[in-house]
Design an enzyme around this catalytic site. Structure first.
Site, PDB file in Angstrom:
ATOM      1  N   MET A   1       4.583  -7.477  -7.138  1.00 18.82           N
ATOM      2  CA  MET A   1       4.221  -8.150  -5.996  1.00 18.82           C
ATOM      3  C   MET A   1       4.458  -7.792  -4.685  1.00 18.82           C
ATOM      4  SD  MET A   1       3.964 -11.980  -4.417  1.00 18.82           S
ATOM      5  CE  MET A   1       5.527 -11.692  -3.814  1.00 18.82           C
ATOM      6  N   PRO A   2       3.794  -7.707  -3.856  1.00 17.98           N
ATOM      7  CA  PRO A   2       2.262  -7.815  -3.649  1.00 17.98           C
ATOM      8  C   PRO A   2       1.537  -6.609  -4.412  1.00 17.98           C
ATOM      9  CG  PRO A   2       2.919  -7.198  -1.573  1.00 17.98           C
ATOM     10  CD  PRO A   2       4.345  -7.152  -2.411  1.00 17.98           C
TER      11      PRO A   2
END
Lengths: 67, 67, 67, 67, 67, 67
Positions: free
Chosen positions: C1-2
């Protein structure tokens, strides 16, 4: 199949979104020979602060257009 | 062109999101030779319950980090 | 993430693509406070016939630019 | 509905990809109460040069693992 | 890697979404030989008015099912 | 803006793909009030082995239809 994902800034009415999705669905059926039931469309709407074009967020772009 | 979509858990400020999108836009212009106006970026933010990494939702991950 | 997904027409060198992905990774680390190891970027390249802007495919756009 | 898109580096066999998509389809039916026929999954595979994690392309990561 | 994005209409509970993401994560680990920590999943939920299948929005589909 | 991504199994001609993208572009201009130049569409085509619907890959589905 096919699956269509649309990235869009918030601000359109449900009527606008329905109309554009319906035309996309029709185009798929007409040109690709698929059944309407197989066409799935999703609009992922982003707040103006979550979208950028030309190096400016849509918050900034909207503020400039309002001038 | 190009179009960039970012999958992100909620929780960042508008300032953080603007800064990261601006750097991405600059990188596209610098390395790919496109005009800034042609670079479009959208952040699709997900609530913590809609995102998982390592077999745990971000609700669970945040709870663990808070311990 | 991201997680970052880039929609791009074919035609860039590996060096260009590496440079732009590295800058994006750096921007994520700098502005969002994530570890580099958590940033994942994928470029989905499309043949020129699979991409359209301004109502013209990139095959048509390229032909016009060559005139 | 739902539609699942998987970003993956090249290198898996068709058997691996079929198995993982079948389990995803089963999970959707089991937990979301949808019909299997409504679950659509697509794997977008990227060449190793088109993918980066931890600031390194998968070309670089593979070279390091081979050492 | 891999990164999974799920397009879904709103209306599922957090328990349903967690269960389906957990099974997807397990399937990736089992069949692709990746570590759980490398599997990232995000659900992009759309309001019923932002999704269409079979030429009808999910608002229209839901109204028909309720008859 | 807006950006449209289409997940599609391989097998359509360039003419089919151009026609469907042109209709989508027209629908965006007509219903959302954007300029054609701002509409970007990319088709991400997947080999039949990389796509599943109804618990069967498109390799399996095609084999069944051929019977």
């Amino acid at each position: 199949m096919p699956e269509i994902t649309i990235n869009l800034a918030v601000g359109r009415t449900d009527e606008q979104k329905t109309a554009v999705m319906r035309d996309i669905s029709d185009a798929m059926v007409k040109h690709l020979g698929v059944k309407a039931e197989d066409v799935v469309i999703q609009i992922n709407e982003a707040p103006l602060a979550n979208k950028m074009k030309g190096g400016k967020t849509f918050v900034e772009r909207k503020a400039e257009q309002a001038k």
